[in-house]
Design an enzyme around this catalytic site. Structure first.
Site, PDB file in Angstrom:
ATOM      1  N   GLY A   1      21.724-113.318 -42.739  1.00  3.28           N
ATOM      2  CA  GLY A   1      22.108-113.481 -44.143  1.00  3.28           C
ATOM      3  C   GLY A   1      23.442-112.810 -44.445  1.00  3.28           C
TER       4      GLY A   1
ATOM      5  NE  ARG B   1      33.577-120.092 -52.570  1.00  2.00           N
ATOM      6  CZ  ARG B   1      33.192-120.245 -53.828  1.00  2.00           C
ATOM      7  NH1 ARG B   1      32.277-119.466 -54.351  1.00  2.00           N
ATOM      8  NH2 ARG B   1      33.705-121.192 -54.564  1.00  2.00           N
TER       9      ARG B   1
END
Ligand code: HPA
Length: 234
Positions: free
Chosen positions: A20, A43
């Site tokens: 994650g 990002r």
């Protein structure tokens, strides 16, 4: 390049490990891969490609939750040709016999919804792990004498859960643990003919309210990377 991944065509390996946390992707690539190269940082979502025992592999963050994982997984499969995707992450145990640090291999994952639920409409699709990967991962974990549990999990849309009644039903129905990504990973793998598996370690326990100290999270994470790499290639 895609909207969310800055890699060039060919920069992504057919086998992708997906933690994650993007910083975990960096840590794992530097620790386990030979010649890791950063292939994405759009990002702040990091991806690295290198080799492990001569096999090309990418380690790319998924972000938290199914909408985030869905974006990266769609692009990795559809635009970069990923074929084997293994989530490595943490989960909260939902059964008494499961302890902190145990390994969970998810055969399937229940959800209230996934980003894919919209087009299934009235169908409760059962997202499933690839049996070949699951079988190998089980043997790798078992050979290392790691406590390993195989069964269904729950992919939740929320970390701060307000449905104790629903959790009770899942405990009652033998669901092993909760996390937030696997159901969409398995659904996308099914849609595009890919192999997927979620290898999870128990970081917290919903029944006992225990949680793993942060030093232990790092070593559990290492174990999962090794299980995933061996399941993919060994
Ligand atoms: N809930 C959802 N996701 C999780 C949890 C949890 O308790 N623990 C680790 N991932």
């Amino acid at each position: 390049m895609t909207v969310h991944i800055g890699a060039q065509p060919g920069d992504i390996a057919e086998t992708v490990l997906m933690p994650g946390d993007p910083l975990r992707a960096k840590w794992a690539a530097e620790r386990f891969l030979e010649n890791p190269v950063c292939v994405n940082e759009v990002r702040g979502m990091l991806g690295f490609t290198g080799t492990w025992r001569g096999n090309r592999v990418t380690i790319h963050g998924s972000g938290m939750g199914m909408p985030s994982l869905s974006i990266y997984t769609n692009e990795l499969i559809r635009d970069y040709g990923a074929k084997t995707l293994i989530r490595i992450g943490s989960c909260g145990a939902m059964q008494k016999h499961i302890k902190l640090r145990d390994v969970i291999l998810a055969t399937t994952s229940s959800t209230l919804s996934t980003p894919s639920s919209g087009f299934f409409r009235e169908l409760n699709f059962a997202p499933s792990a690839d049996f070949g990967l699951l079988h190998k991962a089980f043997h790798v974990a078992d050979a290392r004498k790691m406590p390993v549990h195989v069964g269904g999990i729950y992919s939740s849309d929320v970390f701060y859960d307000e449905r104790p009644d629903l959790n009770e039903q899942m405990v009652r129905h033998g669901v092993l643990a909760v996390e937030m990504e696997a159901a969409e990973l398995y659904t996308l793998a099914a849609r595009y003919g890919c192999r997927a598996l979620a290898v999870l370690t128990v970081s917290d326990h919903l029944l006992t309210e225990e949680a793993l100290p942060s030093e232990d999270r790092q070593s559990s994470f290492s174990d999962m990377v090794e299980i995933a790499l061996e399941a993919a290639f060994a």
